[in-house]
Write a protein that holds these residues in place. Structure first.
Motif, PDB file in Angstrom:
ATOM      1  N   PHE B 196       0.834  -1.216   0.000  1.00 38.14           N
ATOM      2  CA  PHE B 196       0.000   0.000   0.000  1.00 38.14           C
ATOM      3  C   PHE B 196       0.859   1.252   0.000  1.00 38.14           C
ATOM      4  N   THR B 197       1.821   1.256   0.942  1.00 31.69           N
ATOM      5  CA  THR B 197       2.645   2.448   1.107  1.00 31.69           C
ATOM      6  C   THR B 197       3.454   2.719  -0.140  1.00 31.69           C
ATOM      7  N   PHE B 198       4.052   1.660  -0.682  1.00 34.54           N
ATOM      8  CA  PHE B 198       4.859   1.831  -1.882  1.00 34.54           C
ATOM      9  C   PHE B 198       4.046   2.504  -2.992  1.00 34.54           C
ATOM     10  N   PHE B 199       2.855   1.985  -3.231  1.00 35.17           N
ATOM     11  CA  PHE B 199       2.059   2.535  -4.323  1.00 35.17           C
ATOM     12  C   PHE B 199       1.576   3.939  -4.021  1.00 35.17           C
ATOM     13  N   SER B 200       1.205   4.207  -2.764  1.00 35.85           N
ATOM     14  CA  SER B 200       0.681   5.545  -2.503  1.00 35.85           C
ATOM     15  C   SER B 200       1.805   6.577  -2.559  1.00 35.85           C
ATOM     16  N   MET B 250       4.975  -0.078 -12.475  1.00 34.04           N
ATOM     17  CA  MET B 250       3.920  -0.205 -11.467  1.00 34.04           C
ATOM     18  C   MET B 250       3.074  -1.429 -11.739  1.00 34.04           C
ATOM     19  N   VAL B 251       2.761  -1.643 -13.025  1.00 34.42           N
ATOM     20  CA  VAL B 251       1.931  -2.790 -13.374  1.00 34.42           C
ATOM     21  C   VAL B 251       2.643  -4.081 -12.978  1.00 34.42           C
ATOM     22  N   ILE B 252       3.950  -4.128 -13.241  1.00 34.44           N
ATOM     23  CA  ILE B 252       4.709  -5.337 -12.915  1.00 34.44           C
ATOM     24  C   ILE B 252       4.740  -5.551 -11.398  1.00 34.44           C
ATOM     25  N   VAL B 253       5.062  -4.493 -10.641  1.00 32.67           N
ATOM     26  CA  VAL B 253       5.084  -4.625  -9.180  1.00 32.67           C
ATOM     27  C   VAL B 253       3.696  -5.035  -8.677  1.00 32.67           C
ATOM     28  N   PHE B 254       2.664  -4.441  -9.259  1.00 32.81           N
ATOM     29  CA  PHE B 254       1.309  -4.771  -8.816  1.00 32.81           C
ATOM     30  C   PHE B 254       0.973  -6.246  -9.031  1.00 32.81           C
ATOM     31  N   LEU B 255       1.348  -6.773 -10.213  1.00 27.37           N
ATOM     32  CA  LEU B 255       0.999  -8.169 -10.490  1.00 27.37           C
ATOM     33  C   LEU B 255       1.629  -9.108  -9.459  1.00 27.37           C
ATOM     34  N   PHE B 256       2.821  -8.714  -8.925  1.00 21.08           N
ATOM     35  CA  PHE B 256       3.462  -9.564  -7.930  1.00 21.08           C
ATOM     36  C   PHE B 256       2.913  -9.353  -6.515  1.00 21.08           C
ATOM     37  N   SER B 257       2.337  -8.192  -6.266  1.00 23.91           N
ATOM     38  CA  SER B 257       1.933  -7.898  -4.884  1.00 23.91           C
ATOM     39  C   SER B 257       0.426  -7.835  -4.708  1.00 23.91           C
ATOM     40  N   GLN B 258      -0.344  -8.181  -5.758  1.00 18.72           N
ATOM     41  CA  GLN B 258      -1.773  -7.895  -5.718  1.00 18.72           C
ATOM     42  C   GLN B 258      -2.532  -8.581  -4.593  1.00 18.72           C
ATOM     43  N   ARG B 259      -2.091  -9.808  -4.185  1.00 19.03           N
ATOM     44  CA  ARG B 259      -2.870 -10.466  -3.152  1.00 19.03           C
ATOM     45  C   ARG B 259      -2.795  -9.705  -1.827  1.00 19.03           C
ATOM     46  N   TYR B 260      -1.691  -8.959  -1.610  1.00 15.94           N
ATOM     47  CA  TYR B 260      -1.602  -8.175  -0.379  1.00 15.94           C
ATOM     48  C   TYR B 260      -2.578  -7.003  -0.408  1.00 15.94           C
TER      49      TYR B 260
END
Lengths: 289, 271
Positions: B196-200, B250-260
């Motif tokens: 969450f923090t990373f993306f925000s 961002m899309v790549i990081v999201f695909l790896f972290s989406q379950r969180y």
């Protein structure tokens, strides 16, 4: 006592941070709202309620509050309804459903600036994506969505629903999966149709979720800034000059921080009272249902 | 039959959500400064991959520098925030000290008035501390977050209290319980807060726009908005290439972290 000392020690860094970056600033915003304060010339003069009087008489601020109210009143209920519909769709056991959920979530984690740039293009007349699709079906395709005062606000609302679908959908998914199955069994025994089950079981059971979605997105709706800054700069003819943008231009374009402080404080009171009303209305429904 | 209908509905929605991104990629491959393509010519005849090179190595707009700034700020905030908020969350959830309840409500209430109401005082404070126009100005305000405290606290409340009691009987200190028992068990919550923090932080626009002025201190998000102006509002291919460059990591990081993300949102919704 050792326990108390440990408790305060562990919370100390976060508490100091909270005081400096959240609690004191609110007090300070109220303080500076009583001053005529120009940030560039750095001169300030106590004028009591002068700023409040000015933003009341000026009209521009009231209009921006109204614009924000329109934005919020349109985007929050439609956004929540769309998210609920999508959540009902993706909680079914269908092949590939997790991939769809991921796709639906994607826009909400993306850079808002990049998203705004894409949507400026999408809203272009004739060759933008929406007008191109309209053109394919022979519909009129010359509307400049962001450049026409009747359309610009609707365009921003439309985009905001697209952007914010993901988190709201996930909240509703959790809510739907938490509805106890025996309620549906009981409703079925009573001969309730699927439609009746939705209105009399699912929706009332989801009231806490709806409350959370509505309150958080109302707070966000009244503070919207980036899409307006990127896409319309408050125009055309001030039709998308929302409060967040209005305060921004008062503080950082005209450097009237005292006036901006007064506006911020009024906005804070508005958000607080709207949240309380929502809490009462939706919270009560929860008891009835 | 009903399943096919649902599936079609989901597919239609997916197309609606993804079409803007596809449109973006296609436009980014048209020759720079070319007029807006008609939808019939949307697929470029000769994809101009050179647009990406132009954007990445532009002399006026140092995209590489923006990228580095974004990474430094995001990593510093994530590490600092995880430490500070987990300490506070541990105390609020597991140490029954006087005032814990009061502090919790104070944190919760502060989530209401973040943002617009606090921007001017925080700016003035950072200015008088001489920290404006530095990366510290972007890091320090993010070092704690009431929302993260709340999320970790909720998680810690769900762990069995026998764990701490057994440790205290063995003579363990609060610090040992926190660092050796609670934190290893909180990995899922910490991962959620970290994503969450990373993306925000990565997508934060308003504060970096105010707090920095020099080109070499801009983050990617603010840099992109500058890019829009410096390349002319009508140079769509280069603008879209810049947008792709911002979005792709961002899309790549999201695909790896989406379950969180999913977990975190559900945790925050259950009060």
């Amino acid at each position: 006592m050792k326990r108390n000392r440990a408790g305060w020690l562990f919370t100390l860094p976060a508490t100091i941070h909270l005081l400096i970056f959240a609690v004191l600033p609110v007090g300070y915003t109220i303080f500076l709202s009583f001053y005529n304060w120009n940030l560039i010339r750095d001169e300030r003069r106590f004028i009591g309620l002068g700023n409040y009087l000015r933003i009341w008489q000026d009209g521009g601020f009231l209009k921006s509050v109204l614009n924000s109210a329109i934005y919020t009143a349109a985007s929050v209920p439609i956004g929540a309804a769309v998210a609920l519909g999508v959540a009902l769709l993706v909680t079914q056991k269908v092949k590939g459903v997790t991939a769809f959920r991921t796709l639906y979530f994607l826009p909400s984690v993306c850079s808002q600036v990049a998203i705004a740039m894409i949507w400026i293009y999408i809203f272009l007349p004739k060759k933008g994506m929406i007008n191109a699709v309209l053109g394919m079906f022979g519909a009129p395709n010359g509307t400049d969505f962001l450049g026409t005062s009747g359309w610009a606000m609707a365009a921003l609302v439309f985009m905001s629903i697209w952007v914010a679908l993901g988190p709201r959908m996930v909240l509703y998914m959790a809510g739907i999966l938490n509805v106890p199955g025996y309620l549906y069994e009981a409703a079925e025994l009573d001969g309730a149709t699927k439609n009746q089950q939705f209105w009399h079981v699912t929706l009332p059971q989801l009231a806490p979720t709806t409350l959370f979605v509505v309150i958080t997105s109302t707070i966000g709706g009244f503070q919207v800034f980036t899409p307006v800054y990127m896409m319309t700069k408050g125009g055309p003819e001030g039709s998308t000059d929302v409060v967040g943008y209005h305060i921004y231009s008062a503080a950082w374009e005209r450097f009237q921080v005292g006036e901006a402080g007064a506006m911020s404080f009024v906005l804070f009171l508005i958000i607080l009272s709207v949240s309380i009303i929502q809490f009462r209305v939706i919270g009560n429904k929860q008891v009835d249902g | 039959m009903k399943r096919i209908f649902s599936w079609l509905a989901m597919l239609a929605l997916a197309i609606f959500l993804i079409a803007p991104f596809v449109w973006m990629v296609l436009v980014s491959l048209h020759p720079a400064k070319s007029p807006i393509p008609d939808y019939k010519d949307l697929i470029p005849k000769q994809p101009q991959w050179g647009n990406y090179k132009l954007v990445l190595f532009s002399p006026e707009v140092p995209v590489g520098r923006f990228f580095l700034n974004s990474i430094i700020v995001a990593v510093a905030v994530v590490i600092g925030q995880l430490f500070i908020t987990s300490l506070a969350a541990y105390a609020m959830a597991r140490i029954k000290f006087k005032g814990a309840q009061f502090l919790f409500w104070l944190f919760l209430a502060s989530m209401m008035f973040a943002g617009v109401v606090t921007q001017i005082p925080v700016y003035l404070f950072m200015r008088s501390a001489g920290l404006l126009d530095s990366l510290s100005a972007l890091i320090i305000p993010g070092l704690s977050s009431a929302y993260s405290v709340f999320l970790i606290r909720q998680f810690l409340l769900g762990l069995p209290f026998e764990l701490d009691e057994a440790a205290y009987i063995d003579g363990a200190s609060y610090w040992v319980v926190y660092s050796r028992i609670m934190m290893p068990l909180s990995k899922p919550a910490l991962a959620t807060v970290a994503s969450f923090t990373f993306f925000s932080v990565w997508t934060d626009f308003f504060w970096p726009l105010l707090a920095t002025n020099s080109m070499r201190l801009r983050t990617l998000e603010v840099g992109l908005s500058i890019f829009k102006n410096s390349y002319g509002t009508t140079n769509w291919p280069l603008q879209m290439a810049a947008a792709v460059i911002t979005l792709l990591p961002m899309v790549i990081v999201f695909l790896f972290s989406q379950r969180y993300f999913t977990k975190g949102i559900q945790m925050s919704g259950m009060k």
